[in-house]
Design a protein around this motif. Structure first.
Motif, PDB file in Angstrom:
ATOM      1  N   PHE A  58       0.842  -1.198   0.000  1.00  0.00           N
ATOM      2  CA  PHE A  58       0.000   0.000   0.000  1.00  0.00           C
ATOM      3  C   PHE A  58       0.877   1.248   0.000  1.00  0.00           C
ATOM      4  O   PHE A  58       1.467   1.593   1.013  1.00  0.00           O
ATOM      5  CB  PHE A  58      -0.979  -0.015   1.187  1.00  0.00           C
ATOM      6  CG  PHE A  58      -2.211  -0.826   0.879  1.00  0.00           C
ATOM      7  CD1 PHE A  58      -2.138  -2.205   0.772  1.00  0.00           C
ATOM      8  CD2 PHE A  58      -3.425  -0.213   0.633  1.00  0.00           C
ATOM      9  CE1 PHE A  58      -3.250  -2.964   0.438  1.00  0.00           C
ATOM     10  CE2 PHE A  58      -4.557  -0.948   0.305  1.00  0.00           C
ATOM     11  CZ  PHE A  58      -4.467  -2.330   0.209  1.00  0.00           C
ATOM     12  N   PHE A  59       0.943   1.887  -1.176  1.00  0.00           N
ATOM     13  CA  PHE A  59       1.755   3.093  -1.331  1.00  0.00           C
ATOM     14  C   PHE A  59       0.932   4.342  -1.030  1.00  0.00           C
ATOM     15  O   PHE A  59       1.397   5.445  -1.262  1.00  0.00           O
ATOM     16  CB  PHE A  59       2.325   3.168  -2.752  1.00  0.00           C
ATOM     17  CG  PHE A  59       3.376   2.123  -3.013  1.00  0.00           C
ATOM     18  CD1 PHE A  59       4.715   2.407  -2.829  1.00  0.00           C
ATOM     19  CD2 PHE A  59       3.017   0.848  -3.419  1.00  0.00           C
ATOM     20  CE1 PHE A  59       5.686   1.439  -3.063  1.00  0.00           C
ATOM     21  CE2 PHE A  59       3.971  -0.127  -3.647  1.00  0.00           C
ATOM     22  CZ  PHE A  59       5.310   0.178  -3.468  1.00  0.00           C
ATOM     23  N   GLU A  60      -0.309   4.158  -0.622  1.00  0.00           N
ATOM     24  CA  GLU A  60      -1.175   5.278  -0.238  1.00  0.00           C
ATOM     25  C   GLU A  60      -1.897   4.878   1.024  1.00  0.00           C
ATOM     26  O   GLU A  60      -2.054   3.691   1.288  1.00  0.00           O
ATOM     27  CB  GLU A  60      -2.261   5.489  -1.305  1.00  0.00           C
ATOM     28  CG  GLU A  60      -2.013   6.575  -2.287  1.00  0.00           C
ATOM     29  CD  GLU A  60      -3.259   6.800  -3.155  1.00  0.00           C
ATOM     30  OE1 GLU A  60      -4.372   6.374  -2.815  1.00  0.00           O
ATOM     31  OE2 GLU A  60      -3.079   7.424  -4.203  1.00  0.00           O
ATOM     32  N   ASP A  61      -2.413   5.867   1.752  1.00  0.00           N
ATOM     33  CA  ASP A  61      -3.127   5.585   3.000  1.00  0.00           C
ATOM     34  C   ASP A  61      -4.343   4.698   2.741  1.00  0.00           C
ATOM     35  O   ASP A  61      -4.978   4.794   1.696  1.00  0.00           O
ATOM     36  CB  ASP A  61      -3.626   6.893   3.635  1.00  0.00           C
ATOM     37  CG  ASP A  61      -2.466   7.784   4.040  1.00  0.00           C
ATOM     38  OD1 ASP A  61      -1.326   7.276   4.077  1.00  0.00           O
ATOM     39  OD2 ASP A  61      -2.706   8.969   4.304  1.00  0.00           O
ATOM     40  N   GLN A 231     -11.774  14.967  -2.720  1.00  0.00           N
ATOM     41  CA  GLN A 231     -10.439  14.403  -2.471  1.00  0.00           C
ATOM     42  C   GLN A 231      -9.374  15.472  -2.568  1.00  0.00           C
ATOM     43  O   GLN A 231      -8.686  15.612  -3.579  1.00  0.00           O
ATOM     44  CB  GLN A 231     -10.226  13.238  -3.444  1.00  0.00           C
ATOM     45  CG  GLN A 231     -11.073  12.068  -2.980  1.00  0.00           C
ATOM     46  CD  GLN A 231     -11.469  11.113  -4.050  1.00  0.00           C
ATOM     47  OE1 GLN A 231     -10.680  10.288  -4.481  1.00  0.00           O
ATOM     48  NE2 GLN A 231     -12.706  11.239  -4.478  1.00  0.00           N
ATOM     49  N   LYS A 232      -9.280  16.237  -1.487  1.00  0.00           N
ATOM     50  CA  LYS A 232      -8.430  17.434  -1.489  1.00  0.00           C
ATOM     51  C   LYS A 232      -6.972  17.081  -1.737  1.00  0.00           C
ATOM     52  O   LYS A 232      -6.225  17.881  -2.290  1.00  0.00           O
ATOM     53  CB  LYS A 232      -8.592  18.170  -0.164  1.00  0.00           C
ATOM     54  CG  LYS A 232      -9.999  18.739   0.015  1.00  0.00           C
ATOM     55  CD  LYS A 232     -10.141  19.559   1.270  1.00  0.00           C
ATOM     56  CE  LYS A 232     -11.576  20.075   1.360  1.00  0.00           C
ATOM     57  NZ  LYS A 232     -11.852  20.798   2.587  1.00  0.00           N
ATOM     58  N   GLU A 233      -6.566  15.865  -1.340  1.00  0.00           N
ATOM     59  CA  GLU A 233      -5.157  15.471  -1.537  1.00  0.00           C
ATOM     60  C   GLU A 233      -4.818  15.335  -3.023  1.00  0.00           C
ATOM     61  O   GLU A 233      -3.645  15.314  -3.392  1.00  0.00           O
ATOM     62  CB  GLU A 233      -4.856  14.172  -0.768  1.00  0.00           C
ATOM     63  CG  GLU A 233      -5.462  12.884  -1.325  1.00  0.00           C
ATOM     64  CD  GLU A 233      -6.911  12.617  -0.902  1.00  0.00           C
ATOM     65  OE1 GLU A 233      -7.610  13.555  -0.472  1.00  0.00           O
ATOM     66  OE2 GLU A 233      -7.345  11.453  -1.035  1.00  0.00           O
ATOM     67  N   ARG A 234      -5.829  15.226  -3.884  1.00  0.00           N
ATOM     68  CA  ARG A 234      -5.560  15.107  -5.329  1.00  0.00           C
ATOM     69  C   ARG A 234      -5.877  16.395  -6.080  1.00  0.00           C
ATOM     70  O   ARG A 234      -5.716  16.444  -7.293  1.00  0.00           O
ATOM     71  CB  ARG A 234      -6.404  13.988  -5.941  1.00  0.00           C
ATOM     72  CG  ARG A 234      -6.065  12.644  -5.414  1.00  0.00           C
ATOM     73  CD  ARG A 234      -6.408  11.541  -6.405  1.00  0.00           C
ATOM     74  NE  ARG A 234      -6.179  10.285  -5.735  1.00  0.00           N
ATOM     75  CZ  ARG A 234      -7.136   9.528  -5.199  1.00  0.00           C
ATOM     76  NH1 ARG A 234      -8.400   9.862  -5.341  1.00  0.00           N
ATOM     77  NH2 ARG A 234      -6.847   8.421  -4.565  1.00  0.00           N
TER      78      ARG A 234
END
Ligand code: NCD
Length: 312
Positions: A58-61, A231-234
């Motif tokens: 898992f490279f993302e949360d 999805q604020k992270e994107r």
């Protein structure tokens, strides 16, 4: 009569809904339905994956997707190895490609991967000797999420064909929306997208999907409403005003009333209270079938691993 004929399934990996035929989707859902029933047994465990080692990368949360895959693998009798990406040699300068070659040489029986790069699961699938399952890549696809959403809808309505599904929220950055659009249209459901213009994609992954900028029109006649987190992270070059978003798109009982009287609400999670969904809505399990989605996540991932890794 639900078919369990496995010969219709021709995939070696699951990287996207885009690769699946309607028959393959039905088969996954049928097997998942079976597992969902069997999971009601106390301490259910079987030996479909006995002796197998599943590697999760898992490279993302992730909270639910990772735990769900791990529990699914263990219920099928597999052992699970989880690579801690934050402390891996990628931090020492090893390339992603070399890391994959290294892990493949250890001969895992299946790899579950989540990655922020577009199409990373296909890249891995082309370089390893075992099945690869996409647990979400960039904004592109999240196939097992769409499958568990479909299972939840099918259990509730008894069918997917002819259902009307309105997906509301940050469609532009959502792999969940993309996989759902593809799956639902392949299975004969009608999809509508509802989002503020800054969160609506310029081009949808499935052509000719009706798009709306308000819930009143967008939810009309919906059997299912699916909310999607901003999805604020994107987000790049996009700012949303939380209060305005909640006012116009935050799901409340009043807004859900624009859909059919018996409509259900789904959300892939994590859902953000008082931005995406009101407290009262989030706590109303008669309308919001979120915990059913989460349980079905395990059943669907068992079905996918069973088909890809269990019975060759
Ligand atoms: C989603 C994801 O990671 O794509 N969550 C999930 O897997 N259930 C959606 C999200 O992060 O909003």
């Amino acid at each position: 009569m639900k078919t369990l004929d496995r010969t219709v399934f021709t995939q070696n990996h699951l990287v996207g809904i885009s690769d699946l035929s309607p028959d393959e989707i039905s088969l996954i859902l049928n097997i998942a339905d079976d597992y969902a029933g069997r999971m009601k047994e106390h301490k259910f465990k079987c030996d479909v994956l006995k002796g197998a080692i599943i590697l999760t990368l898992f490279f993302e949360d992730s909270t639910r997707t990772r735990v769900s895959f791990e529990m699914a693998a263990k219920r099928l009798g597999a052992d699970v190895v989880t690579m801690d990406v934050r402390t891996s040699s990628l931090n020492k300068g090893e390339t992603f490609s070399d890391t994959i070659v290294t892990l493949n040489a250890m001969k895992p029986d299946g790899i579950v991967i989540r990655h922020n790069e577009y199409n990373a699961p296909s890249y891995v699938a082309n370089r390893v000797d075992c099945p690869v399952i996409n647990a979400g890549d960039s904004y592109r696809e999240h196939p097992t999420q769409a499958l568990l959403d479909a299972l939840t809808m099918r259990q509730h309505f008894g069918k997917l064909d002819g259902l009307s599904v309105s997906i509301v929220g940050d469609i532009a950055h959502s792999r969940v929306a993309n996989s759902n659009m593809m799956l639902l249209t392949k299975m004969g459901a009608k999809v509508k997208l509802v989002a503020p213009s800054v969160l609506m994609p310029e081009k949808t992954v499935v052509p000719n999907i009706p798009c709306f900028d308000n819930v009143k029109d967008g939810l009309k006649d919906a059997d299912v409403v699916m909310t999607i987190r901003p999805q604020k992270e994107r987000m790049q070059n996009v700012m949303i005003d939380d209060a305005a978003y909640y006012r116009d798109f935050g799901m409340t009982h009043e807004k859900l009333a624009y859909a059919k009287k018996e409509a259900i609400l789904l959300d892939p999670g994590p859902y953000i209270r008082n931005l995406q969904i009101s407290d009262a809505m989030a706590d109303d399990a008669t309308r919001f079938h979120y915990t059913q989605q989460v349980s079905n996540g395990i059943a669907v991932r068992m079905a996918v691993m069973d088909l890809l890794i269990g019975r060759k």
